[in-house]
Scaffold this motif. Structure first.
Motif, PDB file in Angstrom:
ATOM      1  N   THR A   1       0.835  -1.204   0.000  1.00  0.00           N
ATOM      2  CA  THR A   1       0.000   0.000   0.000  1.00  0.00           C
ATOM      3  C   THR A   1       0.865   1.247   0.000  1.00  0.00           C
TER       4      THR A   1
ATOM      5  N   GLN B   1      -5.855  -3.972   2.394  1.00  0.00           N
ATOM      6  CA  GLN B   1      -6.388  -3.871   1.033  1.00  0.00           C
ATOM      7  C   GLN B   1      -7.331  -2.692   0.874  1.00  0.00           C
TER       8      GLN B   1
ATOM      9  N   LEU C   1     -11.333  -0.851   0.931  1.00  0.00           N
ATOM     10  CA  LEU C   1     -12.619  -1.133   0.280  1.00  0.00           C
ATOM     11  C   LEU C   1     -12.566  -0.889  -1.227  1.00  0.00           C
TER      12      LEU C   1
ATOM     13  N   PRO D   1     -10.078   1.401  -4.625  1.00  0.00           N
ATOM     14  CA  PRO D   1      -9.027   2.375  -4.930  1.00  0.00           C
ATOM     15  C   PRO D   1      -9.243   3.734  -4.259  1.00  0.00           C
ATOM     16  N   ALA D   2     -10.475   4.066  -3.894  1.00  0.00           N
ATOM     17  CA  ALA D   2     -10.726   5.351  -3.238  1.00  0.00           C
ATOM     18  C   ALA D   2     -10.325   5.328  -1.772  1.00  0.00           C
ATOM     19  N   VAL D   3     -10.098   4.158  -1.238  1.00  0.00           N
ATOM     20  CA  VAL D   3      -9.620   4.034   0.143  1.00  0.00           C
ATOM     21  C   VAL D   3      -8.742   2.778   0.206  1.00  0.00           C
ATOM     22  N   PRO D   4      -7.539   2.912  -0.369  1.00  0.00           N
ATOM     23  CA  PRO D   4      -6.700   1.733  -0.591  1.00  0.00           C
ATOM     24  C   PRO D   4      -5.905   1.345   0.640  1.00  0.00           C
TER      25      PRO D   4
ATOM     26  N   SER E   1      -6.561  -0.381   4.993  1.00  0.00           N
ATOM     27  CA  SER E   1      -7.416  -0.836   6.093  1.00  0.00           C
ATOM     28  C   SER E   1      -8.335  -1.982   5.642  1.00  0.00           C
TER      29      SER E   1
END
Lengths: 393, 393
Positions: free
Chosen positions: B212, B221, B223, B225-228, B230
């Motif tokens: 990451t 990983q 949720l 690409p907008a929150v890559p 946790s």
């Protein structure tokens, strides 16, 4: 042409119009917007030609996700030489004029860029990227529509459990738990320096009417000086207004909405003020179409508030009034356009705006409504799906 | 002398040592640290004499909370004249040398300050305020102790509900719901540009071992690409390591801890790697006392990891290894000192450090432990109270 190529193309038009050679994108949200990947690095968008994403970390993940070509960022000291390999402008040794996001880029990061790219003349490109992002694609609007659906579920779920004596924090926690389980990414992104938004503001009575640093009509009391906004530990009582200003972020896109509830009934004057907020939003809706200037929406609403005798209470009270009616939403909560005096953007199809007429009564509470809208070719689509009207429990 | 006067005094010593006339504090967390109030404005700390907090919003709340004298900020154009009323340096027209937080201050804000204060010579004061904040008072440590107690409750509560097939996001949501109800302020503050931390990283098996952008040994990983980073929506299976790296923020102060759990049992090599992480933290504890150089802790741990044959897996894998063992915590998650090569601060009483030896196995998961410690006059106090050892369910 794919979506990312379109976004890059619109930014490039602005770069050309401003006679810039390119823009160096550094902020995580802007990187995601332009490439589809939020990995750490620098995206150089030339005024013409293909952008390149110089990635420090993680190159592997950027290569999976990015629509722009990815190159591993070498030693930062050699960044100039690396740029010269792909952009002839950097090889000549003559001046290159680049924009950067001066509204978010820290001075220290900028000085480092200056030291390794000594031939660059830097310009503030904040408005160029913000204006590019101001017009949403159908895919972006679909994300916001989905966020609107989830926040409505969270609202109804929270209302079903609301009882007198429950604290603002408990009600907020119920909303947050629901949205997180339904895919809220865990953060609401905000562009403004020092501004933080939690998942909104839930507050009742005097607590939510307290003045705050927060750049909005109602910030809330918060849990203490370390978080001087949003929910407090104050119990919610009967017959006081409960402001439920909440949002969530799904696949990167936020929604923002407000409803006013009461357990029992509101005093007449607060109920009337709530009705004025709905009358304002109905009247503003009739102006929501391409061509209307953003400031007209605010100024129109202000006149309506004043004519109702509520000018002193509109969008905060006294010294702590804010001078806007709404704001763009998208990847961040504080996007363009702003509905405020001096913002003379004409509405355009693809703009998405949260409109939030509210009235503050010190010592008593805040009432109001907030919906989010997409501007369409002929008018608007209301993205917010929650039931309107004062919610009486 | 009260706590805020002490903090100002320590910053002033550094300003004097660097021959600066003062420091202009702009960041919300630094403002809170030095005044007790997070309202929006500018705190001018002269090298000698009383600081003043020029507040834009909300003046009323700042007056209630601030230990420093509050003045309403007038028109920003007149800020120079306003400063001259209280600080004679500004009245003379000769140059004044001020530090500012260049690590967080956006270029645009800095340029505005430059335009209204043309006689100021600006210097980067980031390290001065960060070093001041590096040494915690007993009251600050008490806040972190309380956060440690709450995160332990959240861990036990989440473990009690953990079942095979539960997603990472569901487990994370359970932690987040618990901490929020117990006073988590709703955000984990981070200083680094573009860095975001949710309430930590919960991940199992291959998902959490993905590379990451996040500047830590295991980002997760996420949720999408907008929150890559946790938690992801991946179900947690039997016999795979579950990394539970979580924190919360109570009264502004964060805690950061990691435990490794498994439903069933781990393969021998992962179990052994977990045991090495505990052996490292025990060995590092023996060095945790005033005088030890921060980098020694990291270098010592690296040797232990290499001697165990796990050098390639230590603190990430391959290209995505990070080169530190831990970091200071306090009002932000990424405080000084950093336990990394080149950080030659000697440990001092009052430092609070999260120490997190971890091992990454691509495709299989991450194992490790993280405790937070306060350095004392004679050694350390372990602030983390959660049970140690591999947690088998």
């Amino acid at each position: 042409m794919n979506e990312y190529a379109q976004r890059i193309g619109r930014l490039q038009q602005k770069l050309q119009a401003h006679q810039l050679d390119g823009m160096m994108i550094t902020q995580n949200v802007d990187l995601y917007y332009l490439t589809g990947s939020m990995q750490t690095g620098y995206l150089l968008v030339p005024a013409e030609g293909e952008p390149r994403f110089y990635v420090r970390r993680s190159v592997a993940r950027a290569q999976e996700e990015s629509a722009a070509a990815v190159e591993p960022l070498g030693s930062f000291r050699g960044f100039g030489a690396q740029l010269a390999q792909t952009f002839p402008q950097f090889a000549s040794g003559s001046a290159v004029t680049l924009a950067a996001e001066f509204d978010v880029l820290p001075v220290q990061q900028w000085q480092r860029l200056q030291s390794v790219l000594p031939h660059v003349v830097w310009k503030d490109g904040s408005m160029l990227i913000r204006e590019t992002r101001m017009i949403k694609s159908p895919r972006e609007i679909a994300c916001i529509r989905e966020a609107a659906r989830i926040i409505d579920g969270a609202l109804e779920n929270a209302l079903a459990g609301l009882k007198p004596g429950m604290t603002e924090l408990e009600l907020m926690s119920a909303v947050e738990h629901y949205i997180r389980l339904h895919g809220h990414i865990g953060v609401m992104r905000l562009r403004g320096y020092n501004q933080e938004v939690l998942t909104g503001v839930i507050g009742a009575g005097e607590a939510v009417a307290r003045p705050t640093y927060f750049d909005g009509p109602a910030g809330g009391q918060g849990l203490g000086p370390a978080v001087p906004q949003s929910a407090s530990r104050r119990p919610i009582e009967r017959n006081e207004p409960i402001l439920i200003d909440i949002g969530c972020c799904i696949d990167g896109y936020v929604i923002d909405q407000t409803r006013t509830a009461v357990i029992g009934d509101l005093p007449d004057d607060l109920r009337q003020a709530y009705d004025v907020s709905e009358a304002i939003i109905r009247s503003v809706e009739s102006m929501l179409k391409p061509g209307t200037l953003c400031e007209q929406l605010y100024l129109h609403s202000l006149v309506m508030a004043q004519e109702a005798g509520l000018g002193d209470h509109y969008m905060g009270f006294g010294d702590d009034q804010v001078k806007f009616l709404g704001h763009g939403i998208g990847l961040e909560v504080d996007e363009l356009p702003v509905l405020a005096k001096g913002f003379r953007y004409p509405l355009e199809p693809g703009m998405v705006i949260a409109i939030e007429p509210k009235f503050t009564f010190p010592g008593r509470g805040v009432v109001g409504i907030e919906n989010s809208y997409a501007v369409t070719d002929t008018g608007f689509e209301k993205l917010t799906v929650s039931r309107e009207g004062l919610i009486q429990l």
